[in-house]
Enzyme design. Structure first.
Site, short mmCIF file in Angstrom:
data_model
loop_
_atom_site.label_atom_id
_atom_site.label_comp_id
_atom_site.label_asym_id
_atom_site.label_seq_id
_atom_site.Cartn_x
_atom_site.Cartn_y
_atom_site.Cartn_z
N ARG A 1 -2.03 -6.03 -8.66
CA ARG A 1 -1.04 -7.05 -8.36
C ARG A 1 -1.05 -8.04 -9.52
O ARG A 1 -0.60 -7.74 -10.60
CB ARG A 1 -1.34 -7.71 -7.01
CG ARG A 1 -0.96 -6.83 -5.84
CD ARG A 1 -1.54 -7.28 -4.54
NE ARG A 1 -2.99 -7.12 -4.52
CZ ARG A 1 -3.73 -7.16 -3.43
NH1 ARG A 1 -3.17 -7.39 -2.27
NH2 ARG A 1 -5.02 -6.99 -3.49
N HIS B 1 0.83 -1.21 0.00
CA HIS B 1 0.00 0.00 0.00
C HIS B 1 0.87 1.26 0.00
O HIS B 1 0.61 2.18 -0.79
CB HIS B 1 -0.89 0.05 1.25
CG HIS B 1 -1.95 -1.01 1.31
ND1 HIS B 1 -2.12 -1.81 2.43
CD2 HIS B 1 -2.91 -1.38 0.43
CE1 HIS B 1 -3.14 -2.63 2.22
NE2 HIS B 1 -3.63 -2.41 1.02
N SER C 1 -2.76 -7.89 2.60
CA SER C 1 -3.07 -7.78 4.05
C SER C 1 -3.54 -9.11 4.61
O SER C 1 -3.17 -9.50 5.72
CB SER C 1 -4.15 -6.73 4.27
OG SER C 1 -3.73 -5.48 3.84
N LYS D 1 -15.84 -7.76 5.01
CA LYS D 1 -14.55 -8.45 4.91
C LYS D 1 -14.09 -8.96 6.28
O LYS D 1 -13.03 -9.59 6.38
CB LYS D 1 -13.49 -7.49 4.33
CG LYS D 1 -13.06 -7.83 2.90
CD LYS D 1 -11.87 -6.96 2.50
CE LYS D 1 -11.30 -7.33 1.15
NZ LYS D 1 -10.15 -6.48 0.78
P1 ADP Z 1 -5.78 -6.11 0.36
O1 ADP Z 1 -6.28 -6.58 -1.00
O2 ADP Z 1 -4.33 -6.41 0.59
O3 ADP Z 1 -6.68 -6.48 1.50
P2 ADP Z 1 -6.93 -3.49 0.16
O4 ADP Z 1 -8.29 -3.96 -0.04
O5 ADP Z 1 -6.70 -2.60 1.32
O6 ADP Z 1 -5.81 -4.58 0.30
O7 ADP Z 1 -6.41 -2.83 -1.18
C1 ADP Z 1 -6.45 -1.49 -1.51
C2 ADP Z 1 -5.81 -1.27 -2.85
O8 ADP Z 1 -4.41 -1.51 -2.75
C3 ADP Z 1 -6.31 -2.19 -3.97
O9 ADP Z 1 -6.31 -1.45 -5.17
C4 ADP Z 1 -5.26 -3.27 -4.01
O10 ADP Z 1 -5.18 -3.87 -5.27
C5 ADP Z 1 -4.02 -2.45 -3.72
N1 ADP Z 1 -2.91 -3.24 -3.18
C6 ADP Z 1 -2.87 -3.92 -2.01
N2 ADP Z 1 -1.68 -4.53 -1.87
C7 ADP Z 1 -0.95 -4.24 -2.98
C8 ADP Z 1 0.36 -4.58 -3.45
N3 ADP Z 1 1.15 -5.39 -2.75
N4 ADP Z 1 0.76 -4.10 -4.65
C9 ADP Z 1 -0.05 -3.32 -5.37
N5 ADP Z 1 -1.30 -2.95 -5.00
C10 ADP Z 1 -1.74 -3.40 -3.82
#
Ligand code: ADP
Length: 163
Positions: free
Chosen positions: A95, A17, A133, A41
Site C-alpha cells: 500500500r 485483498h 482490515s 493481532k
Molecule cells: P491488513 O494489513 O489489512 O490487516 P493483512 O495482514 O491481512 O491485512 O494483509 C495481507 C497482505 O495484503 C499484506 O501483504 C498487505 O500489505 C496486503 N494488503 C492488505 N490490504 C491491501 C490493499 N488495500 N492494497 C494492497 N495490499 C493490501
C-alpha cells in the site's frame, strides 16, 4: 506447476485483498491464501470464520480467473509454510510507504533463511489501495458504511459480529 503463497490475517478479507488475489492469479497456477492464526493481532474473527470468508471469496475468484485458489491456515514461520505448500513465490500487497519498511525487513530475513523463495509485490487498483482490515472494523463498529471496502457477504458477517 507454479505455486504462490499470499499470506495475511484477513480479519476480514477486504476488496484490497481480493484485488491482490486476482492479480496474483495471473502469475501462478495455484494460489494458496495463507491465513495466519495471528492471535497477537487480536483478531475480531476466529481463524475458522476468517478461513470461511476467504474460501467463499476465493470460490468466486477461482471461477472468474480459472486459477486454483486454496485457503490454508498457518501458525509457523512464513518461509516454512511456503515449503509446506510447495510455493516458489510469496505474494504481498504494497500500500503506502508504511508497508515498505516492514516488507523490506521481511524479505531480507526470509531470504537469509531460504533464498529459493522469491517475494513478489503487487499494488491494488487506486480505489482499493487505502483499504485496511483494521480501519474497516473501526468504521463498522462506529456504524459507518463499509460497502465500498468489503463484499456484501463480508459486510453481513461484520454487522453480525458487532451486533
Ligand atoms: P491488513 O494489513 O489489512 O490487516 P493483512 O495482514 O491481512 O491485512 O494483509 C495481507 C497482505 O495484503 C499484506 O501483504 C498487505 O500489505 C496486503 N494488503 C492488505 N490490504 C491491501 C490493499 N488495500 N492494497 C494492497 N495490499 C493490501
Amino acid at each position: 506447476m507454479r505455486v504462490g503463497l499470499y499470506p495475511g490475517t484477513f480479519d476480514p478479507i477486504t476488496l484490497g485483498h481480493t484485488d491482490i488475489i486476482r492479480r496474483g492469479c495471473a502469475l501462478v497456477d495455484r494460489l494458496v491464501i495463507g491465513v495466519a492464526i495471528n492471535t497477537g493481532k487480536g483478531p475480531m474473527f476466529s481463524l475458522e470464520e476468517r478461513v470461511a470468508m476467504v474460501e467463499a471469496e476465493c470460490a468466486k475468484l477461482s471461477a472468474e480467473t480459472g486459477t486454483e485458489i486454496i485457503a490454508h491456515p498457518f501458525e509457523n514461520l512464513l518461509i516454512h509454510c511456503a515449503k509446506d505448500v510447495g510455493a516458489q513465490i510469496i505474494i504481498r500487497g504494497l500500500r503506502a510507504v508504511t508497508d515498505f519498511e516492514y516488507e523490506y525487513q521481511m524479505v531480507g530475513m526470509n531470504r537469509a533463511m531460504d533464498s529459493s523463495v522469491e517475494t513478489v509485490f503487487l499494488m491494488a487498483e487506486a480505489k482499493y489501495q487505502a483499504i485496511a482490515s483494521k480501519l474497516v472494523k473501526e468504521i463498522a463498529k462506529l456504524d459507518g458504511d463499509v460497502s465500498k471496502f468489503v463484499t456484501p457477504e463480508v459486510k453481513e458477517k461484520l454487522l453480525a459480529k458487532i451486533g
